[in-house]
Design a protein around this motif. Structure first.
Motif, PDB file in Angstrom:
ATOM      1  N   SER A   1     -32.325  -9.547 -24.463  1.00 20.69           N
ATOM      2  CA  SER A   1     -31.754  -9.637 -23.086  1.00 20.69           C
ATOM      3  C   SER A   1     -32.951  -9.187 -21.912  1.00 20.69           C
ATOM      4  CB  SER A   1     -30.594  -8.781 -22.962  1.00 20.69           C
ATOM      5  OG  SER A   1     -29.936  -8.900 -21.822  1.00 20.69           O
ATOM      6  N   SER A   2     -32.471  -8.951 -20.796  1.00 25.01           N
ATOM      7  CA  SER A   2     -33.330  -8.765 -19.878  1.00 25.01           C
ATOM      8  C   SER A   2     -32.727  -7.720 -18.746  1.00 25.01           C
ATOM      9  CB  SER A   2     -33.770  -9.881 -19.252  1.00 25.01           C
ATOM     10  OG  SER A   2     -34.466 -10.020 -17.829  1.00 25.01           O
TER      11      SER A   2
ATOM     12  N   VAL B   1     -38.163 -16.400 -14.331  1.00 24.29           N
ATOM     13  CA  VAL B   1     -37.555 -16.303 -13.112  1.00 24.29           C
ATOM     14  C   VAL B   1     -37.727 -17.426 -12.302  1.00 24.29           C
ATOM     15  CG1 VAL B   1     -36.598 -14.710 -11.183  1.00 24.29           C
ATOM     16  CG2 VAL B   1     -37.180 -13.647 -13.416  1.00 24.29           C
TER      17      VAL B   1
ATOM     18  N   ASN C   1     -40.851  -5.535 -17.826  1.00 23.63           N
ATOM     19  CA  ASN C   1     -41.817  -6.686 -17.756  1.00 23.63           C
ATOM     20  C   ASN C   1     -43.021  -6.486 -18.930  1.00 23.63           C
ATOM     21  OD1 ASN C   1     -40.391  -6.674 -15.178  1.00 23.63           O
ATOM     22  ND2 ASN C   1     -41.920  -8.166 -14.654  1.00 23.63           N
TER      23      ASN C   1
ATOM     24  N   CYS D   1     -43.593  -6.281  -4.633  1.00 26.88           N
ATOM     25  CA  CYS D   1     -42.270  -5.924  -5.725  1.00 26.88           C
ATOM     26  C   CYS D   1     -42.983  -4.898  -6.645  1.00 26.88           C
ATOM     27  CB  CYS D   1     -42.035  -7.212  -6.476  1.00 26.88           C
ATOM     28  SG  CYS D   1     -40.835  -8.269  -5.317  1.00 26.88           S
TER      29      CYS D   1
END
Ligand code: WQD
Length: 336
Positions: free
Chosen positions: A124-125, A87, A179, A229
């Protein structure tokens, strides 16, 4: 049955190759070694005693992709991992991310169409959800404007698959990973990014082993309990097994829609500070870290509702956070 795994020498790809071979599939790997090394092939072979065929091809090279498929038209299914996936890095290199991730996908899909191949699993994510409005995140959550070029390449990738599916009988499953962390219990394969790691866990283990001076914690002013986060960490082996379940579903033609979507996560969220505390407890090592400013592209929190995956894919995560961190640390120690 022959299964093509693109990006098969990468972190998730290599662990998926191992699980596929354990299930009796014959695996062919395509990888351009941009973020992995051919030594991963030895690790896979040492674990399964089956050396997968390996072709070093950059999927952006359409002629090379077409040449490969001309001599491999008996592939039963394709699992497409090959892409750049950090990212933070993508906010610095947007054009590279769009070219690499989208050209590779388009060339693979074009070759499938030209050769009449139709079973496709797309890496995908969860980043396609952006900052989701509510937790946990289900597959029905709206795809929102991605906060990073990486996330956008996954969104566009899903749209490309949808548009092709309207004119070609592609049967695909999109796995939206949360993750992935950890490593195979043998310590023979794991997450070994080339250069400075962008992702949290390899940076933690490299700091703990002394390769990095300290971990930068990117922000403690997020809308979370401790300000750092929150993410849903899933063991890479659990994630790899989800790919085998998805592949079996397609090969048995059990999919009820041309394109099916599944969230692959543990269903629990942990903050960066909680990760650090867990790592220190599991390893007995005090981690050197500093709170620094936020990283562009990060969302406050994201964790999965994995109900649909558990019910439909006949899959469920089995590894705990301690298992994941212990396996990541074992990998780092074996490969220092
Ligand atoms: C996690 C948290 C950082 C590094 C990953 C994959 C992506 C996708 C989603 C699969 C964030 C913080 C990190 C560091 C830090 N998965 N962090 N210091 O960004 O959630 O994305 O999962 O498709 O491919 O990259 O993971 O590990 O980079 O960051 O504080 O040195 O750790 O800010 O909050 P991310 P990450």
């Amino acid at each position: 049955m022959k299964i093509l795994v693109t990006g098969g020498l990468g972190f998730i790809g290599s662990h998926t190759v191992v699980e596929l071979q354990k299930e009796g599939y014959e695996v062919i790997i395509i990888d351009n070694l941009s973020n992995s090394e051919s030594s991963v092939l030895e690790g896979i072979t040492a674990i399964t005693n089956q050396k997968p065929a390996f072709h070093q091809i950059d999927l952006r090279n359409k002629a090379a992709v077409d040449q490969f498929f001309d001599s491999h038209s008996d592939i039963a299914g394709i699992i497409h991992f090959a892409a750049s996936k950090a990212v933070g890095e993508s906010t610095k290199e947007p054009l590279f991310y769009y070219e690499n991730n989208l050209f590779s996908l388009i060339n693979i899909l074009s070759a499938m169409k030209e050769h009449g191949l139709d079973k496709f699993i797309f890496s995908s994510s969860c980043t396609v959800y952006g900052q989701a409005d509510s937790m946990p995140i289900t597959e029905e959550a709206p795809v929102k404007k991605a906060l990073s070029p990486y996330g956008n390449t996954k969104q566009i990738g899903e749209e490309i698959i949808a548009d092709l599916s309207a004119v070609y009988p592609l049967q695909s499953i999109l796995l939206r990973y949360f993750n992935p962390i950890g490593a195979h219990e043998s310590g023979l394969i794991g997450e070994s990014p080339l250069g400075v790691p962008y992702n949290l866990i390899p940076y933690i283990t490299q700091t703990a082993i002394g390769k990095r001076e300290y971990l930068s914690v990117y922000g403690d002013d997020y809308n979370t309990a401790d300000g750092t986060c929150v993410r849903d960490y899933i063991h890479v082996i659990d994630l790899a097994k989800a790919h085998v379940c998805a592949l079996k579903r397609l090969l048995k033609q059990q999919n009820t829609e041309q394109t099916e979507i599944f969230n692959i996560g543990n269903g629990k969220g942990y903050s960066v500070l909680e990760l650090i505390q867990s790592f220190e407890r599991v390893t007995g090592i005090k981690l050197n870290y500093k709170i620094e400013k936020r990283r562009l592209g990060d969302v406050d929190q994201a964790w999965a509702d994995n109900t649909k995956s558990q019910q439909t894919l006949d899959w469920k995560p089995t590894q705990t956070l301690d298992d994941m961190l212990a396996s990541a640390w074992k990998w780092e120690q074996k490969n220092k």
